[in-house]
Scaffold this motif. Structure first.
Motif, PDB file in Angstrom:
ATOM      1  N   GLN A  31       0.836  -1.197   0.000  1.00 37.92           N
ATOM      2  CA  GLN A  31       0.000   0.000   0.000  1.00 37.92           C
ATOM      3  C   GLN A  31       0.872   1.249   0.000  1.00 37.92           C
ATOM      4  O   GLN A  31       1.838   1.334   0.773  1.00 37.92           O
ATOM      5  N   ASP A 115      -8.133  -6.859   2.190  1.00 41.31           N
ATOM      6  CA  ASP A 115      -8.724  -5.520   2.230  1.00 41.31           C
ATOM      7  C   ASP A 115      -9.104  -5.106   3.647  1.00 41.31           C
ATOM      8  O   ASP A 115      -8.997  -3.927   4.012  1.00 41.31           O
ATOM      9  N   ASP A 116      -9.558  -6.073   4.460  1.00 44.49           N
ATOM     10  CA  ASP A 116      -9.956  -5.753   5.831  1.00 44.49           C
ATOM     11  C   ASP A 116      -8.744  -5.415   6.701  1.00 44.49           C
ATOM     12  O   ASP A 116      -8.828  -4.566   7.595  1.00 44.49           O
ATOM     13  N   VAL A 118      -5.914  -3.988   5.626  1.00 38.93           N
ATOM     14  CA  VAL A 118      -5.501  -2.640   5.220  1.00 38.93           C
ATOM     15  C   VAL A 118      -6.467  -1.609   5.792  1.00 38.93           C
ATOM     16  O   VAL A 118      -6.051  -0.567   6.325  1.00 38.93           O
ATOM     17  N   HIS A 119      -7.753  -1.908   5.698  1.00 37.18           N
ATOM     18  CA  HIS A 119      -8.777  -0.987   6.214  1.00 37.18           C
ATOM     19  C   HIS A 119      -8.606  -0.781   7.714  1.00 37.18           C
ATOM     20  O   HIS A 119      -8.730   0.347   8.213  1.00 37.18           O
ATOM     21  N   ALA A 120      -8.318  -1.849   8.448  1.00 42.62           N
ATOM     22  CA  ALA A 120      -8.163  -1.754   9.904  1.00 42.62           C
ATOM     23  C   ALA A 120      -7.037  -0.810  10.279  1.00 42.62           C
ATOM     24  O   ALA A 120      -7.181   0.020  11.180  1.00 42.62           O
ATOM     25  N   ARG A 122      -5.818   1.660   8.562  1.00 46.56           N
ATOM     26  CA  ARG A 122      -6.198   3.039   8.241  1.00 46.56           C
ATOM     27  C   ARG A 122      -7.239   3.582   9.211  1.00 46.56           C
ATOM     28  O   ARG A 122      -7.197   4.758   9.581  1.00 46.56           O
ATOM     29  N   VAL A 123      -8.154   2.734   9.629  1.00 49.01           N
ATOM     30  CA  VAL A 123      -9.243   3.181  10.495  1.00 49.01           C
ATOM     31  C   VAL A 123      -8.763   3.531  11.895  1.00 49.01           C
ATOM     32  O   VAL A 123      -9.123   4.564  12.455  1.00 49.01           O
ATOM     33  N   MET A 130     -11.921  -0.817  15.627  1.00 51.24           N
ATOM     34  CA  MET A 130     -11.932  -1.786  14.536  1.00 51.24           C
ATOM     35  C   MET A 130     -12.133  -3.183  15.084  1.00 51.24           C
ATOM     36  O   MET A 130     -11.319  -3.684  15.850  1.00 51.24           O
TER      37      MET A 130
END
Length: 227
Positions: A31, A115-116, A118-120, A122-123, A130
Motif C-alpha cells: 500500500q 482488504d480488511d 488494510v482498512h483496519a 487506516r481506520v 476496529m
C-alpha cells in the motif's frame, strides 16, 4: 508545483509465526500509504520496537512467548500514542476483555481478508474502533458486561463534565453505532457527531472508541437512564 508528500502510516507487526508476519508485511507494504517499519517475534521485542521507532499502529498477536500480546499492549498503550490492534485465531478469545482494558483499538482474526487488514490499519489511526466482522457489537457488550459489574450508584465524576449531547453520543457509541448511524439517530451531521466524540474522549481521558465502550459499561451508562 510538486504535491506535498504525506507521511505513510508506520506499522510494527508482532507474531511468533514468521509466515504470518511475512504475509501481513507483504500486504501492508504493497500500500502506498502504509510502511511496515519492524517485525517482532514476541511481545518484549514488540515493546522495544515501538519504543524505538514510535509507529502509528502495532499489530499484536495475543498469544506469544516471553511477553504475551496483552502485557505488551498494556505497556505500549501506557507509554506511547501507537494504536494497538490485537490478532487472534478465535473470534471468542478468552483474553478479549483483558485486551479491551489494556487500551487496544481493535481486534482482527488471523484469517482476515487482505482488504480488511488494510482498512483496519487506516481506520484505527483516525481514532475509530476496529472489530473483525464476526466480532460484532454484541461481542463487545457480552465481554464487557460479563467482566464488569456496572456501578450506576457510584458514577465517575467525569460523566458530569459531558454535555447532554455528548452523553447521548457516548451511549450510542457504547451500543456499537457508527458515526453515520449516530448522526441519523440524533438528527445531526456526521461532522457534529465527530466533534461530540472527540470532545467526550478528551473529557473522559480515553484513547478511542473502544475505551469509551468499556467506560460506558463499567459505569452503567448503557440502559441505566443516566444519559
Amino acid at each position: 508545483m510538486s504535491e506535498q508528500s504525506v507521511e505513510p502510516i508506520r506499522v510494527v507487526i508482532a507474531d511468533d509465526q514468521e509466515l504470518v508476519r511475512a504475509g501481513f508485511r507483504l500486504i501492508l507494504d504493497s500500500q502506498p500509504d502504509i510502511e511496515v517499519v519492524a517485525e517482532a517475534e514476541d511481545g518484549a521485542n514488540a515493546v522495544f520496537a515501538t519504543r524505538m521507532l514510535r509507529p502509528d499502529v502495532v499489530l499484536l498477536d495475543i498469544r506469544m512467548p516471553t511477553m504475551d500480546g496483552i502485557e505488551a499492549a498494556r505497556v505500549i498503550c501506557a507509554e506511547t500514542e501507537a494504536k494497538v490492534v490485537m490478532l487472534t485465531t478465535y473470534d471468542l478469545d478468552e483474553y478479549l476483555y483483558d485486551a479491551l482494558h489494556a487500551g487496544v483499538s481493535g481486534f482482527l482474526l488471523k484469517d482476515v481478508r487482505r482488504d480488511d487488514l488494510v482498512h483496519a490499519v487506516r481506520v484505527v489511526v483516525t481514532g475509530e474502533a476496529m472489530l473483525a466482522p464476526s466480532m460484532t457489537r454484541r461481542l463487545v457488550q457480552d465481554v464487557v458486561s460479563r467482566a464488569l459489574r456496572p456501578t450506576p450508584d457510584n458514577p465517575d465524576p467525569r460523566l458530569d463534565t459531558l454535555t447532554a449531547r455528548e452523553a447521548q453520543t457516548l451511549e450510542l457509541v457504547a451500543r456499537g453505532l457508527s458515526n453515520a448511524e449516530i448522526a441519523k439517530a440524533m438528527v445531526l451531521s456526521e461532522h457534529t457527531v465527530k466533534t461530540h466524540v472527540s470532545s467526550l474522549l478528551t473529557k473522559l481521558d480515553l484513547r478511542d472508541r473502544v475505551q469509551a465502550v468499556v467506560f460506558a459499561y463499567e459505569y452503567g451508562v448503557v440502559g441505566s437512564g443516566r444519559v
